[in-house]
Design a protein around this motif. Structure first.
Motif, PDB file in Angstrom:
ATOM      1  N   LYS A  63       0.852  -1.184   0.000  1.00  0.00           N
ATOM      2  CA  LYS A  63       0.000   0.000   0.000  1.00  0.00           C
ATOM      3  C   LYS A  63       0.885   1.229   0.000  1.00  0.00           C
ATOM      4  O   LYS A  63       1.688   1.433   0.911  1.00  0.00           O
ATOM      5  N   SER A  64       0.798   2.043  -1.051  1.00  0.00           N
ATOM      6  CA  SER A  64       1.717   3.166  -1.208  1.00  0.00           C
ATOM      7  C   SER A  64       1.426   4.251  -0.195  1.00  0.00           C
ATOM      8  O   SER A  64       0.325   4.368   0.347  1.00  0.00           O
ATOM      9  N   THR A  65       2.446   5.066   0.028  1.00  0.00           N
ATOM     10  CA  THR A  65       2.292   6.201   0.942  1.00  0.00           C
ATOM     11  C   THR A  65       1.235   7.150   0.445  1.00  0.00           C
ATOM     12  O   THR A  65       0.435   7.680   1.213  1.00  0.00           O
ATOM     13  N   SER A  66       1.198   7.363  -0.906  1.00  0.00           N
ATOM     14  CA  SER A  66       0.217   8.274  -1.477  1.00  0.00           C
ATOM     15  C   SER A  66      -1.203   7.805  -1.194  1.00  0.00           C
ATOM     16  O   SER A  66      -2.067   8.601  -0.806  1.00  0.00           O
ATOM     17  N   LYS A  67      -1.441   6.494  -1.378  1.00  0.00           N
ATOM     18  CA  LYS A  67      -2.779   5.971  -1.131  1.00  0.00           C
ATOM     19  C   LYS A  67      -3.141   6.069   0.351  1.00  0.00           C
ATOM     20  O   LYS A  67      -4.280   6.346   0.717  1.00  0.00           O
ATOM     21  N   TYR A  68      -2.135   5.815   1.205  1.00  0.00           N
ATOM     22  CA  TYR A  68      -2.377   5.911   2.650  1.00  0.00           C
ATOM     23  C   TYR A  68      -2.730   7.347   3.038  1.00  0.00           C
ATOM     24  O   TYR A  68      -3.673   7.583   3.802  1.00  0.00           O
ATOM     25  N   ILE A  69      -1.978   8.302   2.503  1.00  0.00           N
ATOM     26  CA  ILE A  69      -2.240   9.709   2.805  1.00  0.00           C
ATOM     27  C   ILE A  69      -3.622  10.109   2.305  1.00  0.00           C
ATOM     28  O   ILE A  69      -4.380  10.775   3.011  1.00  0.00           O
ATOM     29  N   TYR A  70      -3.953   9.692   1.074  1.00  0.00           N
ATOM     30  CA  TYR A  70      -5.248  10.051   0.496  1.00  0.00           C
ATOM     31  C   TYR A  70      -6.395   9.491   1.335  1.00  0.00           C
ATOM     32  O   TYR A  70      -7.371  10.196   1.625  1.00  0.00           O
ATOM     33  N   GLN A  71      -6.265   8.228   1.742  1.00  0.00           N
ATOM     34  CA  GLN A  71      -7.332   7.594   2.515  1.00  0.00           C
ATOM     35  C   GLN A  71      -7.429   8.174   3.932  1.00  0.00           C
ATOM     36  O   GLN A  71      -8.509   8.535   4.411  1.00  0.00           O
ATOM     37  N   THR A  72      -6.277   8.264   4.606  1.00  0.00           N
ATOM     38  CA  THR A  72      -6.273   8.645   6.020  1.00  0.00           C
ATOM     39  C   THR A  72      -6.496  10.134   6.213  1.00  0.00           C
ATOM     40  O   THR A  72      -7.333  10.551   7.028  1.00  0.00           O
ATOM     41  N   LEU A  73      -5.758  10.948   5.469  1.00  0.00           N
ATOM     42  CA  LEU A  73      -5.817  12.387   5.710  1.00  0.00           C
ATOM     43  C   LEU A  73      -6.958  13.066   4.944  1.00  0.00           C
ATOM     44  O   LEU A  73      -7.660  13.919   5.489  1.00  0.00           O
ATOM     45  N   PHE A  74      -7.132  12.682   3.659  1.00  0.00           N
ATOM     46  CA  PHE A  74      -8.158  13.375   2.873  1.00  0.00           C
ATOM     47  C   PHE A  74      -9.554  12.783   3.096  1.00  0.00           C
ATOM     48  O   PHE A  74     -10.474  13.476   3.528  1.00  0.00           O
ATOM     49  N   LEU A  75      -9.697  11.486   2.812  1.00  0.00           N
ATOM     50  CA  LEU A  75     -11.039  10.893   2.922  1.00  0.00           C
ATOM     51  C   LEU A  75     -11.509  10.813   4.374  1.00  0.00           C
ATOM     52  O   LEU A  75     -12.664  11.123   4.674  1.00  0.00           O
ATOM     53  N   ASN A  76     -10.605  10.408   5.294  1.00  0.00           N
ATOM     54  CA  ASN A  76     -10.993  10.289   6.701  1.00  0.00           C
ATOM     55  C   ASN A  76     -10.836  11.596   7.474  1.00  0.00           C
ATOM     56  O   ASN A  76     -11.419  11.754   8.546  1.00  0.00           O
ATOM     57  N   GLY A  77     -10.014  12.510   6.957  1.00  0.00           N
ATOM     58  CA  GLY A  77      -9.833  13.809   7.600  1.00  0.00           C
ATOM     59  C   GLY A  77      -9.115  13.764   8.929  1.00  0.00           C
ATOM     60  O   GLY A  77      -9.294  14.657   9.778  1.00  0.00           O
ATOM     61  N   GLU A  78      -8.279  12.752   9.161  1.00  0.00           N
ATOM     62  CA  GLU A  78      -7.575  12.649  10.444  1.00  0.00           C
ATOM     63  C   GLU A  78      -6.578  13.797  10.611  1.00  0.00           C
ATOM     64  O   GLU A  78      -5.926  14.223   9.655  1.00  0.00           O
ATOM     65  N   ASN A  79      -6.454  14.279  11.840  1.00  0.00           N
ATOM     66  CA  ASN A  79      -5.540  15.365  12.211  1.00  0.00           C
ATOM     67  C   ASN A  79      -5.776  16.636  11.393  1.00  0.00           C
ATOM     68  O   ASN A  79      -4.837  17.407  11.136  1.00  0.00           O
ATOM     69  N   SER A  80      -6.986  16.849  10.959  1.00  0.00           N
ATOM     70  CA  SER A  80      -7.308  18.059  10.186  1.00  0.00           C
ATOM     71  C   SER A  80      -7.133  19.305  11.048  1.00  0.00           C
ATOM     72  O   SER A  80      -7.468  19.318  12.235  1.00  0.00           O
ATOM     73  N   ASP A  81      -6.591  20.363  10.429  1.00  0.00           N
ATOM     74  CA  ASP A  81      -6.433  21.623  11.159  1.00  0.00           C
ATOM     75  C   ASP A  81      -7.231  22.759  10.520  1.00  0.00           C
ATOM     76  O   ASP A  81      -7.109  23.917  10.933  1.00  0.00           O
ATOM     77  N   ILE A  82      -8.036  22.440   9.488  1.00  0.00           N
ATOM     78  CA  ILE A  82      -8.867  23.479   8.881  1.00  0.00           C
ATOM     79  C   ILE A  82     -10.059  22.825   8.171  1.00  0.00           C
ATOM     80  O   ILE A  82      -9.939  21.732   7.607  1.00  0.00           O
ATOM     81  N   ARG A  83     -11.172  23.488   8.230  1.00  0.00           N
ATOM     82  CA  ARG A  83     -12.383  23.009   7.560  1.00  0.00           C
ATOM     83  C   ARG A  83     -12.724  23.983   6.425  1.00  0.00           C
ATOM     84  O   ARG A  83     -12.813  25.191   6.647  1.00  0.00           O
TER      85      ARG A  83
END
Length: 503
Positions: A63-83
């Protein structure tokens, strides 16, 4: 003890019960040693192979880093600092990723109030942008690649331009250029012009120049704006089939569809219905008023201005249709008749033997546009109709050669033929073939040329590579038979036939 010693000294027996006399016997190699050496070689080989296998990298898809980042940070919004809020939807994002966008980078780096806010409402002034396009645009900040559907590319392009995402803008442009067709070309052209994608605009215009006349389509004609049609009709690169009169006929059909967008029928019926509509309008307006001078017709003047009427009035049947339709104002035709009359007089009485120094700009503005479709490979010979000031030009396609011939005596001609020893002609010949979507498959061009021909002389214009030929093949030509009015020739004819590139 003695018997035990005797037994120990006895020679060992072979598996078959016989002594192995070869071991240590003079004149014989030791088979045991050979087997041992062979075994050692085999072990060494196996060891080397194992070492090689151990040191050879193995590919295993993780599982690539890019896919992990896309899933975890973008789709799931984990550790978001702005809406980010827009069009009634919210995205939990990260400033460090948003700063890839020129739009947000400027917002966060300046002394704007948004730089310290954790929730930002973004106004979307562009109606082309929807939530799906924003989802793709925001998501592109978190991944390496983006899949863009042609049906969605304009909306995504609009979002990318608003957010100033250069990489996504470029990808949208490439997608558009690869998927130009009769269904997409007008929308792509308008969008590319709006958002400043010059390369896409140029590609769409090239597609329209190639397909407007060669593959006429009702839906396409309905979509073409006055501005775009004007650009096409004035271009010398327009692929015309068969002669300039066909450009005028296509414009009649296009104008009819612009004024009657609800018309629905086959392309074969379009001209008859357009002519009937024009006849009805003519009876309502009276014979003294041309249609382009009416309130309905005025918007179409810029387009009809670029029809090269001088190559329509030189054919009797075509000239009669122009007069009958009464679309073009009479004063336009009077000027053209005068122009052609003086051109004929110069040819007959002033020894005008054709253009010798015409430049490319002059050629593009005034050359005759004509073409021919070759449905399949074979032998063809033809001439384009109309009065050509005594220059009867025969065109032949045979054995992958295209040949021009100045005909004076060998073949019958419907009009007067010039018997001057030499005549000059400016020309450009292009060949093109297309796939089912109208995309150019192969193309060849001679470029702009000046040619001098003696009576009945032939000249090989192009020698074609059969591997590049795809049928149907479209032969498109531009010709200039006479000198421009300002270029009154007085020079003597050249001593021998020649072909030269134009400046």
């Amino acid at each position: 003890m003695g018997s035990l010693g005797s037994r120990l000294r006895s020679p060992p027996r072979s598996p078959q019960g016989t002594a192995d006399s070869s071991c240590g016997a003079p004149g014989h190699g030791c088979k045991c040693r050979k087997r041992k050496r062979s075994s050692e070689c085999q072990c060494d080989s196996e060891t080397e192979e194992e070492d090689s296998l151990l040191n050879t990298p193995r590919r295993k898809k993780l599982k690539s880093t890019s896919k992990y980042i896309y899933q975890t940070l973008f789709l799931n919004g984990e550790n978001s600092d702005i809406r980010i809020c827009a069009l009634g939807q919210e995205w939990n994002l990260h400033k460090v990723y948003l700063c890839q966008s020129g739009y947000f980078s400027s917002m966060f780096s300046g002394s704007w109030k948004e730089s310290s806010m954790t929730s930002i409402e973004v106004e979307i002034p562009d109606q082309n942008i929807d939530t799906e396009a924003l989802q793709v645009a925001f998501g592109s900040l978190y991944r390496d690649d983006v899949l863009i559907k042609p049906s969605r590319v304009v909306s995504i392009l609009a979002a990318a331009c608003m957010l100033q995402l250069d990489g996504l803008i470029q990808q949208c442009g490439e997608t558009m250029k690869e998927t130009i067709s009769v269904k997409t070309v007008c929308n792509y052209h308008a969008s590319a012009t709006l958002y400043g994608l010059d390369s896409v605009t140029k590609k769409c215009q090239e597609w329209l120049l190639n397909n407007l006349m060669t593959h006429q389509n009702v839906d396409l004609m309905k979509e073409l704006s006055v501005m775009v049609m004007e650009q096409l009709v004035q271009s010398s690169d327009l692929l015309v089939m068969q002669v300039e009169m066909d450009v005028y006929t296509a414009l009649k059909k296009w104008m009819f569809l612009q004024l009657n967008p609800s018309w629905d029928g086959p392309i074969k019926q379009l001209l008859a219905d357009a002519d009937a509509w024009i006849c009805k309008r003519r009876s309502e307006l009276g014979e003294e008023q041309a249609f382009l001078n009416t309130e309905q017709g005025v918007p179409f003047i810029p387009v009809f201005r670029h029809v090269r009427l001088q190559y329509i009035v030189n054919d009797l049947a075509s000239a009669r249709i122009l007069e009958r339709d009464n679309i073009v104002p009479p004063e336009w035709l009077s000027a053209v008749y005068k122009l052609q009359w003086f051109a004929m007089l110069r040819t007959e009485h002033d020894n005008d033997i054709g253009p010798q120094d015409a430049n490319k700009e002059e050629f593009e503005l005034n050359s005759m546009r004509c073409g021919r479709k070759l449905a399949k490979d074979g032998d063809y010979c033809w001439r384009w109709t109309g009065f050509n000031f005594g220059f009867d030009l025969l065109v032949t396609y045979t054995n992958r050669f295209i040949v021009f011939k100045r005909n004076t005596l060998s073949q019958p001609c419907g009009g007067a033929v010039s018997l001057q020893p030499r005549r000059h002609i400016a020309y450009r010949l292009r060949l093109a073939s297309f796939d089912s979507s109208g995309k150019l498959v192969c193309s060849r061009s001679t470029g702009y040329q000046l040619l001098t021909l003696e009576k009945d002389q032939e000249y090989v214009v192009m020698n074609l590579d059969s591997r590049l030929l795809t049928f149907p093949l479209y032969v498109c030509c531009n010709f200039l038979y006479t000198s421009p009015p300002s270029d009154r020739q007085s020079s003597t004819p050249e001593p021998e036939s020649s072909a030269r590139s134009m400046s």
